[in-house]
Write a protein that holds these residues in place. Sequence first.
Motif, PDB file in Angstrom:
ATOM      1  N   THR A 165      48.840  38.083  47.370  1.00 37.71           N
ATOM      2  CA  THR A 165      48.089  37.819  46.140  1.00 37.71           C
ATOM      3  C   THR A 165      47.265  39.028  45.710  1.00 37.71           C
ATOM      4  OG1 THR A 165      46.312  36.858  47.478  1.00 37.71           O
ATOM      5  CG2 THR A 165      47.940  35.350  46.527  1.00 37.71           C
ATOM      6  N   HIS A 166      47.142  40.027  46.584  1.00 31.45           N
ATOM      7  CA  HIS A 166      46.370  41.226  46.255  1.00 31.45           C
ATOM      8  C   HIS A 166      47.183  42.465  46.638  1.00 31.45           C
ATOM      9  CE1 HIS A 166      42.917  38.604  45.668  1.00 31.45           C
ATOM     10  NE2 HIS A 166      43.130  38.094  46.872  1.00 31.45           N
ATOM     11  N   PRO A 167      48.209  42.767  45.862  1.00 30.51           N
ATOM     12  CA  PRO A 167      49.125  43.855  46.250  1.00 30.51           C
ATOM     13  C   PRO A 167      48.476  45.230  46.306  1.00 30.51           C
ATOM     14  CG  PRO A 167      49.551  43.124  43.998  1.00 30.51           C
ATOM     15  CD  PRO A 167      48.596  42.144  44.589  1.00 30.51           C
ATOM     16  N   PHE A 168      47.380  45.440  45.572  1.00 29.75           N
ATOM     17  CA  PHE A 168      46.722  46.740  45.586  1.00 29.75           C
ATOM     18  C   PHE A 168      45.365  46.686  46.293  1.00 29.75           C
ATOM     19  CE2 PHE A 168      49.726  47.179  42.101  1.00 29.75           C
ATOM     20  CZ  PHE A 168      50.252  48.438  42.331  1.00 29.75           C
ATOM     21  N   GLY A 169      45.164  45.633  47.086  1.00 30.30           N
ATOM     22  CA  GLY A 169      43.920  45.547  47.831  1.00 30.30           C
ATOM     23  C   GLY A 169      43.733  46.703  48.797  1.00 30.30           C
ATOM     24  N   TRP A 170      44.830  47.183  49.356  1.00 31.23           N
ATOM     25  CA  TRP A 170      44.739  48.305  50.298  1.00 31.23           C
ATOM     26  C   TRP A 170      44.197  49.562  49.637  1.00 31.23           C
ATOM     27  CZ3 TRP A 170      47.285  52.799  49.196  1.00 31.23           C
ATOM     28  CH2 TRP A 170      48.299  52.726  48.224  1.00 31.23           C
ATOM     29  N   LEU A 171      44.529  49.749  48.336  1.00 26.58           N
ATOM     30  CA  LEU A 171      44.059  50.939  47.631  1.00 26.58           C
ATOM     31  C   LEU A 171      42.547  50.880  47.426  1.00 26.58           C
ATOM     32  CD1 LEU A 171      44.599  53.566  46.167  1.00 26.58           C
ATOM     33  CD2 LEU A 171      45.126  52.242  44.094  1.00 26.58           C
TER      34      LEU A 171
ATOM     35  N   PHE B 278      41.951  45.419  55.900  1.00 24.32           N
ATOM     36  CA  PHE B 278      42.669  45.239  54.637  1.00 24.32           C
ATOM     37  C   PHE B 278      43.649  46.388  54.408  1.00 24.32           C
ATOM     38  CE2 PHE B 278      38.751  42.862  52.856  1.00 24.32           C
ATOM     39  CZ  PHE B 278      39.165  41.692  53.492  1.00 24.32           C
ATOM     40  N   LEU B 279      43.221  47.600  54.766  1.00 24.40           N
ATOM     41  CA  LEU B 279      44.096  48.759  54.625  1.00 24.40           C
ATOM     42  C   LEU B 279      45.310  48.624  55.540  1.00 24.40           C
ATOM     43  CD1 LEU B 279      44.543  51.610  53.452  1.00 24.40           C
ATOM     44  CD2 LEU B 279      43.168  52.503  55.352  1.00 24.40           C
ATOM     45  N   ALA B 280      45.096  48.128  56.737  1.00 27.42           N
ATOM     46  CA  ALA B 280      46.204  47.927  57.681  1.00 27.42           C
ATOM     47  C   ALA B 280      47.171  46.860  57.179  1.00 27.42           C
ATOM     48  CB  ALA B 280      45.653  47.539  59.046  1.00 27.42           C
ATOM     49  N   LEU B 281      46.624  45.789  56.596  1.00 25.03           N
ATOM     50  CA  LEU B 281      47.490  44.732  56.065  1.00 25.03           C
ATOM     51  C   LEU B 281      48.344  45.242  54.910  1.00 25.03           C
ATOM     52  CD1 LEU B 281      45.091  41.633  56.095  1.00 25.03           C
ATOM     53  CD2 LEU B 281      47.189  41.925  57.429  1.00 25.03           C
ATOM     54  N   GLY B 282      47.807  46.199  54.176  1.00 25.16           N
ATOM     55  CA  GLY B 282      48.563  46.750  53.057  1.00 25.16           C
ATOM     56  C   GLY B 282      49.837  47.427  53.488  1.00 25.16           C
ATOM     57  N   ALA B 283      49.901  47.875  54.722  1.00 19.00           N
ATOM     58  CA  ALA B 283      51.118  48.525  55.221  1.00 19.00           C
ATOM     59  C   ALA B 283      52.291  47.565  55.259  1.00 19.00           C
ATOM     60  CB  ALA B 283      50.869  49.105  56.617  1.00 19.00           C
ATOM     61  N   SER B 284      51.999  46.259  55.376  1.00 19.66           N
ATOM     62  CA  SER B 284      53.062  45.253  55.382  1.00 19.66           C
ATOM     63  C   SER B 284      53.097  44.453  54.081  1.00 19.66           C
ATOM     64  CB  SER B 284      52.865  44.297  56.568  1.00 19.66           C
ATOM     65  OG  SER B 284      51.599  43.670  56.508  1.00 19.66           O
ATOM     66  N   GLY B 285      52.421  44.988  53.043  1.00 17.40           N
ATOM     67  CA  GLY B 285      52.444  44.346  51.732  1.00 17.40           C
ATOM     68  C   GLY B 285      51.660  43.055  51.670  1.00 17.40           C
ATOM     69  N   GLN B 286      50.638  42.937  52.481  1.00 12.84           N
ATOM     70  CA  GLN B 286      49.822  41.727  52.501  1.00 12.84           C
ATOM     71  C   GLN B 286      48.368  42.066  52.157  1.00 12.84           C
ATOM     72  OE1 GLN B 286      50.858  38.912  55.838  1.00 12.84           O
ATOM     73  NE2 GLN B 286      51.761  40.800  56.680  1.00 12.84           N
ATOM     74  N   PRO B 287      47.636  41.062  51.687  1.00 11.00           N
ATOM     75  CA  PRO B 287      48.098  39.736  51.269  1.00 11.00           C
ATOM     76  C   PRO B 287      48.873  39.824  49.956  1.00 11.00           C
ATOM     77  CG  PRO B 287      45.767  39.988  50.781  1.00 11.00           C
ATOM     78  CD  PRO B 287      46.162  41.219  51.535  1.00 11.00           C
TER      79      PRO B 287
ATOM     80  N   GLY C 200      50.997  42.674  39.451  1.00 11.47           N
ATOM     81  CA  GLY C 200      51.086  44.079  39.095  1.00 11.47           C
ATOM     82  C   GLY C 200      50.496  44.393  37.736  1.00 11.47           C
ATOM     83  N   SER C 201      50.583  43.461  36.770  1.00 19.03           N
ATOM     84  CA  SER C 201      50.090  43.728  35.424  1.00 19.03           C
ATOM     85  C   SER C 201      48.607  43.460  35.278  1.00 19.03           C
ATOM     86  CB  SER C 201      50.857  42.865  34.413  1.00 19.03           C
ATOM     87  OG  SER C 201      50.655  41.485  34.719  1.00 19.03           O
ATOM     88  N   GLU C 202      47.982  42.802  36.266  1.00 20.57           N
ATOM     89  CA  GLU C 202      46.579  42.423  36.138  1.00 20.57           C
ATOM     90  C   GLU C 202      45.646  43.292  36.964  1.00 20.57           C
ATOM     91  OE1 GLU C 202      46.789  38.380  37.319  1.00 20.57           O
ATOM     92  OE2 GLU C 202      47.070  37.642  35.283  1.00 20.57           O
ATOM     93  N   VAL C 203      46.170  44.287  37.623  1.00 18.03           N
ATOM     94  CA  VAL C 203      45.334  45.173  38.421  1.00 18.03           C
ATOM     95  C   VAL C 203      44.640  46.170  37.501  1.00 18.03           C
ATOM     96  CG1 VAL C 203      45.317  46.949  40.193  1.00 18.03           C
ATOM     97  CG2 VAL C 203      46.755  44.937  40.454  1.00 18.03           C
ATOM     98  N   HIS C 204      43.321  46.268  37.624  1.00 17.94           N
ATOM     99  CA  HIS C 204      42.535  47.200  36.812  1.00 17.94           C
ATOM    100  C   HIS C 204      42.087  48.344  37.719  1.00 17.94           C
ATOM    101  CE1 HIS C 204      42.438  44.288  33.529  1.00 17.94           C
ATOM    102  NE2 HIS C 204      42.096  43.370  34.424  1.00 17.94           N
TER     103      HIS C 204
END
Length: 286
Positions: free
Chosen positions: A102-108, A91-100, A172-176
């Motif tokens: 639907t979960h823009p902050f999943g990498w964090l 998931f962290l690796a996918l975050g490098a390409s802005g994926q998925p 972006g507005s729904e990330v807690h």
Amino acid sequence: MGSDALIAPPAPALNGNPNATADPRLPITENPASAQKPAQRPLLSYFKTEISIEHADVPIIACCLVSGLCDSSAYNAWTCFVSMQTGNTIFLALGASGQPITHPFGWLKSLISIFFFICGCLFFSWTRLINPKGRGTLAGSFFIQGSCIIIAAALVQAGVVPEPHGVVAETGSEVHFIELIPLAFLAFQSGGQIVTSRLLGFNEVPTTVLTSVYCDLASDPNLLKADNVKRNRRACAVLAILVGGIIGGWMSRSSGLSSALWLAAAIKISISIAWGFWRPNQALRI
């Protein structure tokens, strides 16, 4: 006759103690060395006692159940694992390409989970310096692990951390970002149980990963042998994580995320109490 002849010879010492004499006219005193001997502390000695490894794999396999409960619940709520860090690494690796998308902050979330898992491994690995197989060390370690889950469960139940209901697309507005707090506590305690499995010598039950377990099961040349303890432990670990995941999923769906976490915490605290009463290693008492 001289005056020296009237002086009586000194009385002989008793039992090698120069202060204790055979003269009944003189009081018998104890050896100062024995009087200064520190008193024994039975409670401290009890908790320092090293446990017997026999059947100690049962609590470790119970940790697999906890991993299933926590991972299924955390992923259901926050799309992140707290024990199985292989998935988080992807998931962290996918975050490098802005994926998925639907979960823009999943990498964090994955990054936080990996980081605190490593911190947990580092923290609990220090127990090897303070009698790692001692009753008190194991009981204290699992009490800390259970307390971490209790904090996470309390944060969710109190509403401090919002509990998602159903599948909600993250924008972006729904990330807690407050969700990172219970994730950190859950990942931290997961590091403790895998370290304990290593310190007790149960490398075949890593408690937080199954890929290597599947490989070891399939490649075991004694897979069908009747007396194969390691195979039995691996099979029980797979079953425990599977059952824990099923229970965690159903509890999250029916009674909420916090209920699954409370159950996981109860298991960890029960293991902590069990270590406190575990049988001693008789080989060290001979």
